[in-house]
Design a protein around this motif. Structure first.
Motif: not given
Length: 528
Positions: A428-436, A468-471, A473-480, A506-508
Motif C-alpha cells: 500500500k506504500v512505496a516498497f522494495e522487496r526481494k523474494v528468493s 527484475e528476475m535474477f539467478a 550462482t558462483n558469485r555471478k548474477i544474470k538478470k531479466f 528470485g525477484f527484486i
C-alpha cells in the motif's frame, strides 16, 4: 562408419521417434495428468498399489486401485475451475510390471453395485488384501459412515458387496478418519486408520475372517496426539514406518512419520510425529500422504512415496498422483521432491531425470490461503520462499498493514497459469522487496554443474523503478528486466552456469505504492 552401422542407427532413431513412450519408458513425471500406455486417462485417487498374481498370465503384477470421481474428469478438461462436490463413479484397477506403464483393467467396484445395497454418498480411501482362508480378495473402502468390505475371486474384479461394518464398538466412532491397507512380508494384511472424529488417534487392525466373513480381527492404538489423516504404512529393512498428513481438508501439508520394530508398536517418537526432511519446502510436492510402494530390485530397494494431490477439489495444480523416491539416513526419512525422475523397477535404482524442474513450490500452490495466514497453517512466509522487506510494510499477521504475499488467480488467469495462487509483490506504500529461493544439492539429489534455464510467467502494472528476475550462482548474477504488461508473459534467463551445487533465484522489486507484480509457474531446468 560402415553402411551396416549407419542403417542400424537409422533404424534405432526411427523406432525411438515412432515410439516416444518407449524412449521415456522409465520416466515418472509429476505435475501432469497421467495416462495409461494406450493413452487413456488414469483416474485413481485415494487408493493403493499391491502385488498380486495375474490369474491369466500367472505372473506377479502391480495392481493399482483408486477412486474415479466425476470431478476428476471435469478438472482435467478445464483446470480453471475448482469443484466443490465429489461424485463417485467407480473404483478403478490398473496393472503394471514396471510401475511406469499402466493398463486399465476395469471398473472393479461400480456405483451400481454399491447402490444395490445402500445409497452411495462418500466413497474414499481404500485398499485390497488377499484373504487366504476364503481365497478371496477383499477391498476395504471408506463408505459413508462406515467401512465397506467388498470381495472378489480375482484381483481383476469385479468386487461385490460383502458387508459394511461400524467401527463404533472398536474405536468409538462408526467411521474411520482415513485409512489404507498394508501387507507385511509374511502375507498378513492390516487396516491402518485414524479415529473418525478429530482424527487424533491412529490404529492398526489385522484383516482376517470372523464367522466366515472378512472382518477386522483386533485393534491396537499406535498413536494419540495431533489430528492426522492420510494414514499409511510401509516396511523397510525390518522397520515399520507409519506416515500421515495434517488436517488441511483437500490441501497439501507436511508429511509426518513414526518408526517401530513391530507392526503394533510401540511407535517412536511416542505420540509425536517427525516431519519428513525435504517435504517442508513445498508441502510434500503439494500432496497429502497416500500410500507407499516398495520396489525390491536386484541392486537396491527403493520406497516410493505416492501422494494424493486433490487438485480437482483444491485447484492446486495439475495431476492427481505425485510419486517421489524416498531416501534413508540411519532410520530417518528424506523426501526427494522431484518433478521428473527415472525408475528401473528391475534393479530398484532411481535417478533424477534430465528435465526435472528444481524449483520448489514454483507455482505457489502449496499455500492454499492468503499469506500471511491467521488460520492453520499459521504462517507469514510462502512455503519454500524467503521474502526480504527492504522498504515498506513488514510482513506480519497484522492484516491492516501487512502486504499479502500471494494472489488468488481468476478463472480467466487459470486458463494461462497453473492453479489458484500466484506470487504477489505489492504494498500500500512505496516498497522494495526481494523474494528468493536457494536451490542446492542434497545428500541424495545433486544439482549438477552445467547450464540451466530459468523461466517464469509474469504480469505487472504501476510505477516500478526496478523490477527484475535474477539467478545468482558462483558469485555471478544474470538478470531479466521485467517490463509492465497487464497480460501474462513468459520470461526467461538462459545459459545460467551452475557450479558448486547451488543457485539462488528470485525477484527484486522497487515500486511506488500500489504497484503490482504477479509471478507464477517458475521453472529451473538443466540444458541437455
Amino acid at each position: 562408419m560402415s553402411k551396416l552401422k549407419f542403417f542400424t542407427c537409422l533404424l534405432v532413431l526411427q523406432f525411438t521417434y515412432n515410439h516416444p513412450a518407449l524412449a521415456q519408458s522409465k520416466n515418472i513425471k509429476n505435475d501432469i495428468f497421467w495416462n495409461t500406455s494406450d493413452g487413456t486417462p488414469i483416474y485413481s485417487q485415494g487408493g493403493g498399489i499391491f502385488k498380486f498374481t495375474d490369474p491369466v498370465s500367472g505372473s506377479l503384477k502391480y495392481y493399482w486401485y483408486g477412486v474415479h470421481y466425476k470431478e476428476a474428469e471435469n478438472y482435467r478438461q478445464d483446470h480453471s475451475v475448482t469443484y466443490q462436490r465429489n461424485n463417485f463413479v467407480a473404483v478403478t484397477c490398473y496393472t503394471s510390471s514396471d510401475l511406469v506403464n499402466w493398463k486399465f483393467e476395469s471398473n472393479v467396484l461400480t456405483k451400481a453395485e454399491t447402490d444395490k445395497h445402500e445409497r452411495t454418498y462418500w466413497v474414499g480411501r481404500l485398499g485390497v488384501a488377499y484373504v487366504k482362508e476364503l481365497k478371496k480378495y477383499a477391498m476395504f473402502v471408506q463408505h459413508g459412515n462406515g467401512v465397506l468390505i467388498t470381495v472378489s475371486d480375482s484381483p481383476n474384479g469385479p468386487f461385490v458387496w460383502h458387508q459394511k461394518i461400524s467401527m463404533k464398538e472398536m474405536i468409538g466412532t462408526p467411521n474411520t478418519g482415513d485409512q489404507t491397507v498394508f501387507t507385511d512380508d509374511d502375507g498378513k494384511s492390516y487396516l491402518v486408520y485414524s479415529y473418525g472424529q478429530g482424527r487424533h488417534k491412529i490404529y492398526v487392525s489385522e484383516i482376517g475372517v470372523k464367522d466366515n466373513m472378512v472382518n477386522l480381527l483386533d485393534c491396537t492404538k499406535i498413536f494419540q496426539g495431533a489430528g492426522r489423516e492420510g494414514n499409511c504404512m510401509f516396511k523397510y529393512q525390518g522397520k515399520y514406518y507409519m506416515a500421515a498428513s495434517n488436517l488441511y481438508g483437500w490441501d497439501a501439508s507436511l508429511a509426518y512419520y513414526l518408526i517401530a520394530d513391530n507392526v503394533r508398536g510401540p511407535y517412536l517418537p511416542a505420540n509425536d510425529m517427525k516431519v519428513m526432511k525435504g517435504a517442508e519446502e513445498d508441502y510434500a510436492h503439494i500432496t497429502q500422504t497416500g500410500f507407499f510402494v516398495n520396489v525390491k530390485g536386484s541392486k537396491q530397494e527403493t520406497v516410493i512415496y505416492c501422494g494424493d494431490r486433490w487438485a480437482n477439489f483444491a485447484g492446486n495444480g495439475l495431476g492427481y498422483n505425485q510419486w517421489v523416491p524416498l531416501s534413508f539416513k540411519n532410520d530417518d526419512l528424506y523426501f526427494n521432491s522431484l518433478n521428473s525422475w527415472n525408475l528401473d523397477e528391475k534393479t530398484g535404482e532411481w535417478s533424477v531425470a534430465h528435465d526435472n524442474n528444481f524449483v520448489k513450490n514454483g507455482s505457489f500452490e502449496a499455500d492454499r490461503k492468503a499469506i500471511p495466514s491467521h488460520v492453520k497453517p499459521v504462517q507469514t512466509e510462502l512455503t519454500g520462499w524467503v521474502t526480504q522487506v527492504i522498504g515498506g510494510n513488514k510482513v506480519s499477521l497484522d492484516s491492516n498493514s501487512s502486504p499479502v504475499l500471494n494472489h488468488a488467480n481468476t478463472t480467466e488467469e487459470r486458463k494461462i497459469v497453473i492453479g489458484e495462487r500466484s506470487l504477489h509483490i505489492s504494498d500500500k506504500v512505496a516498497f522494495e522487496r526481494k523474494v528468493s529461493q536457494v536451490i542446492s544439492s542434497t545428500d541424495f539429489v545433486e544439482l549438477r554443474n552445467g547450464f540451466y534455464t530459468l523461466t517464469a510467467k509474469v504480469r505487472s502494472m504501476g510505477n516500478f523503478s526496478k523490477l527484475e528476475m535474477f539467478a545468482e550462482t558462483n558469485r555471478k548474477i544474470k538478470k531479466f528486466q521485467i517490463k509492465n504488461n497487464t497480460s501474462w508473459t513468459t520470461i526467461r534467463i538462459g545459459k545460467i552456469a551452475v557450479k558448486n551445487g547451488s543457485i539462488e533465484i528470485g525477484f527484486i522489486a522497487k515500486g511506488a505504492a500500489n504497484a503490482h507484480c504477479y509471478v507464477d509457474d517458475i521453472t529451473l531446468i538443466k540444458s541437455r
